[in-house]
Design a protein around this motif. Sequence first.
Motif, short mmCIF file in Angstrom:
data_model
loop_
_atom_site.label_atom_id
_atom_site.label_comp_id
_atom_site.label_asym_id
_atom_site.label_seq_id
_atom_site.Cartn_x
_atom_site.Cartn_y
_atom_site.Cartn_z
N SER A 115 2.56 3.01 -3.62
CA SER A 115 3.86 2.40 -3.34
C SER A 115 4.86 2.69 -4.47
O SER A 115 6.03 2.99 -4.22
CB SER A 115 3.68 0.88 -3.16
OG SER A 115 4.92 0.22 -3.15
N ARG A 164 0.61 3.59 7.92
CA ARG A 164 1.52 2.44 7.98
C ARG A 164 1.91 1.93 6.60
O ARG A 164 2.43 0.84 6.45
CB ARG A 164 0.87 1.27 8.74
CG ARG A 164 0.39 1.58 10.14
CD ARG A 164 1.52 2.07 11.00
NE ARG A 164 1.22 1.98 12.42
CZ ARG A 164 0.85 3.01 13.17
NH1 ARG A 164 0.68 4.21 12.63
NH2 ARG A 164 0.64 2.85 14.46
N GLY A 165 1.61 2.71 5.59
CA GLY A 165 1.96 2.22 4.26
C GLY A 165 0.71 1.95 3.46
O GLY A 165 0.23 2.80 2.73
N HIS A 168 2.89 -2.07 -0.48
CA HIS A 168 4.03 -2.87 -0.01
C HIS A 168 5.32 -2.05 0.03
O HIS A 168 5.43 -1.02 -0.63
CB HIS A 168 4.22 -4.06 -0.95
CG HIS A 168 4.49 -3.62 -2.36
ND1 HIS A 168 3.47 -3.23 -3.20
CD2 HIS A 168 5.64 -3.44 -3.04
CE1 HIS A 168 3.99 -2.86 -4.35
NE2 HIS A 168 5.30 -2.97 -4.29
N GLY A 169 6.25 -2.53 0.80
CA GLY A 169 7.58 -1.92 0.83
C GLY A 169 7.74 -0.95 1.99
O GLY A 169 6.77 -0.51 2.58
N ASP A 170 9.01 -0.65 2.28
CA ASP A 170 9.35 0.24 3.39
C ASP A 170 9.17 1.69 2.95
O ASP A 170 10.14 2.30 2.51
CB ASP A 170 10.83 0.02 3.77
CG ASP A 170 10.94 -0.71 5.09
OD1 ASP A 170 10.14 -0.41 5.99
OD2 ASP A 170 11.82 -1.58 5.18
N TYR A 171 7.96 2.20 3.04
CA TYR A 171 7.80 3.60 2.64
C TYR A 171 6.84 4.32 3.58
O TYR A 171 6.11 3.69 4.35
CB TYR A 171 7.31 3.71 1.19
CG TYR A 171 5.84 3.41 0.98
CD1 TYR A 171 4.91 4.45 0.96
CD2 TYR A 171 5.38 2.12 0.80
CE1 TYR A 171 3.56 4.20 0.77
CE2 TYR A 171 4.04 1.85 0.61
CZ TYR A 171 3.13 2.89 0.59
OH TYR A 171 1.80 2.64 0.41
N ARG A 172 6.87 5.63 3.51
CA ARG A 172 5.98 6.47 4.31
C ARG A 172 5.37 7.53 3.44
O ARG A 172 6.01 8.04 2.53
CB ARG A 172 6.78 7.17 5.42
CG ARG A 172 7.38 6.25 6.45
CD ARG A 172 6.32 5.67 7.34
NE ARG A 172 6.89 5.04 8.52
CZ ARG A 172 6.13 4.50 9.48
NH1 ARG A 172 4.82 4.52 9.37
NH2 ARG A 172 6.70 3.96 10.53
N GLU A 180 19.01 -1.49 -1.67
CA GLU A 180 19.31 -1.12 -0.28
C GLU A 180 19.72 0.35 -0.20
O GLU A 180 19.29 1.08 0.70
CB GLU A 180 20.41 -2.02 0.30
CG GLU A 180 20.57 -1.82 1.80
CD GLU A 180 21.52 -2.82 2.44
OE1 GLU A 180 22.18 -3.56 1.71
OE2 GLU A 180 21.58 -2.84 3.68
N ASN A 232 16.64 2.36 -0.40
CA ASN A 232 15.91 2.31 0.87
C ASN A 232 16.54 3.20 1.93
O ASN A 232 15.85 3.88 2.68
CB ASN A 232 15.84 0.86 1.38
CG ASN A 232 14.55 0.18 0.92
OD1 ASN A 232 13.47 0.61 1.29
ND2 ASN A 232 14.68 -0.84 0.10
N GLN A 290 14.88 6.28 3.86
CA GLN A 290 14.81 6.34 5.33
C GLN A 290 15.35 7.67 5.85
O GLN A 290 14.85 8.23 6.82
CB GLN A 290 15.57 5.17 5.96
CG GLN A 290 14.89 3.82 5.77
CD GLN A 290 13.44 3.81 6.26
OE1 GLN A 290 13.13 4.34 7.32
NE2 GLN A 290 12.55 3.24 5.47
N TYR A 340 12.65 10.15 5.37
CA TYR A 340 11.57 9.99 6.36
C TYR A 340 12.01 10.51 7.73
O TYR A 340 11.20 11.08 8.47
CB TYR A 340 11.14 8.52 6.46
CG TYR A 340 10.66 7.94 5.14
CD1 TYR A 340 10.02 8.74 4.19
CD2 TYR A 340 10.85 6.59 4.84
CE1 TYR A 340 9.60 8.20 2.98
CE2 TYR A 340 10.42 6.04 3.63
CZ TYR A 340 9.80 6.86 2.70
OH TYR A 340 9.38 6.35 1.51
#
Lengths: 184, 342
Positions: free
Chosen positions: B85, B121-122, B125-129, B212, B215, B219, B222
């Motif tokens: 992460s 799916r990660g 933690h956190g919005d990552y790929r 933000e 992020n 995105q 990704y």
Amino acid sequence: MNETRIIIAGYGGQGILLLGKILAQAAMQEGKRVTFLPAYGAEVRGGTANCMVVVSDEEIGSPFVEQADVLVAMNEPSLRRFEGRLKPRGVMIVNSSLAQPPAGRATGAVSVPFTDIALKLGNARSANMVALGCCAASTQVVALKTISRILQDFAGKTNKQLGEINQQALLAGSKACTPGASQR
Amino acid sequence: MSGNDAIAEGAIRAGCRFYAGYPITPQNELTAYMAEHMPESGGVAIQAESELAAINMVFGAAAAGARAMTSSSSPGISLKQEGISYLAGAELPGVIVNMMRGGPGLGNIAPSQSDYFQATRGGGHGDYRCLVLAPASVEEAFGQMFEAFDRADRYRNPVIILGDGMLGQMMEPLSVSPGRIKSYAKPWALTGCKGRAPNIIRSLYLKDGALEDVNLRLQKKYALMRRTEQRWESACLDDARVVVVAYGGMFRIVKGAVRKLREAGKKIGLIRPISLWPFPDRAFEPLLKKRLSYLAVEMSYGQMIEDVRLALCTRQPIEFLGRAGGGIPTEEAIIKKIKTML
């Protein structure tokens, strides 16, 4: 498609994985497709060891052998464990020094005292090479001379005397299961 | 060569110059191979004191601009999730190899595919790929290392190679070909700031709106990966009535089963996702107009099947066959299952 699926099993320390690796290497040198899959659990000397070799002239699907064309059983527990996985017309190769071949198997059973033959040659640990010679001669999956060449390269690097014994073991194994094999 | 050895050799040839690992079956040979052969190419191989140390060493080496890698098997990969992460957050390249074994917990050492969710799916933690690649043969595993290091550098993102114990342990012939290596400029790397402004590598952004922005940038990256990195292999789809979907080691067994069925005249097609994230939705697009049945086969109790469902927009019938915890769906079981669907 010509594909031979082989299970080799015995106790840890018998050189089961080496037997499989040399067989696989020989197949590779003959330009065939081949996979080698060892059991990689807590294998220790005295425990059980097995590996699976698939030799084919086409791309190989599963390296895992569910139903074997050839079973090489180097001791009794291995024979009991895997005999049910041998196809009805498969070849059963049994080390009769350490295992009782099942009575009543009409076809495809080769029973040879690999360990006794190896002992006579001077090293019980060469029983795997006796078995390899027998396996090659009775199944024709690889040529004896390909294996012999691999053993030669091998011996050059390690122990020359052991290399000699292994060559003799290979030959003795091939002769023991097919009378006349030496003339081929 | 075994799958583990081939991955290590492929990594070294792909320019990996830093490796840190910690032993765990069934990937030990990979660490051993790196210890033996990495020094020959002037790189560094370290057996770290723990999985956490290993992934954080990779973080450090990647921040300094090196091609860096770590490997483990399922429980060890769980321990590395925080570091993965952080790599994603700091936008650092790095390659992580997972030769999956049975779970949950310490599980066992048998081959498994139960970490599909974790990888795609990660996991951390956190919005990552992470880009996730799944080789199905020793030769492919070798070749994918070039791709893995290339994509890691190109996207400044962690890449996961998702294999299983069977692939790691099995040996197959391998023709070692010199792969092409593209080198990427890394002006962001921590290489010593004499004569230039210092670079800062971090994943902590406390200023209002700063995180933000990060992020949103991630995105965008990704989305680009989704467009350009979908990879798959398919066969016999033209006349297929049933399409079987499987990846990695499981695909090998499925392929044998499908070959037998086709020889018997049954109309079965095959799709093998090679990239698991991004999942190759496009492989299914041309099929959406037809009414077909699908079968997902996994060494798990149903993980990849969720992505197949999404790719099919949940409009087509899909069935599942899977075993885990040491069990492997057999060729016979696959054939039997497919026959019930015809």
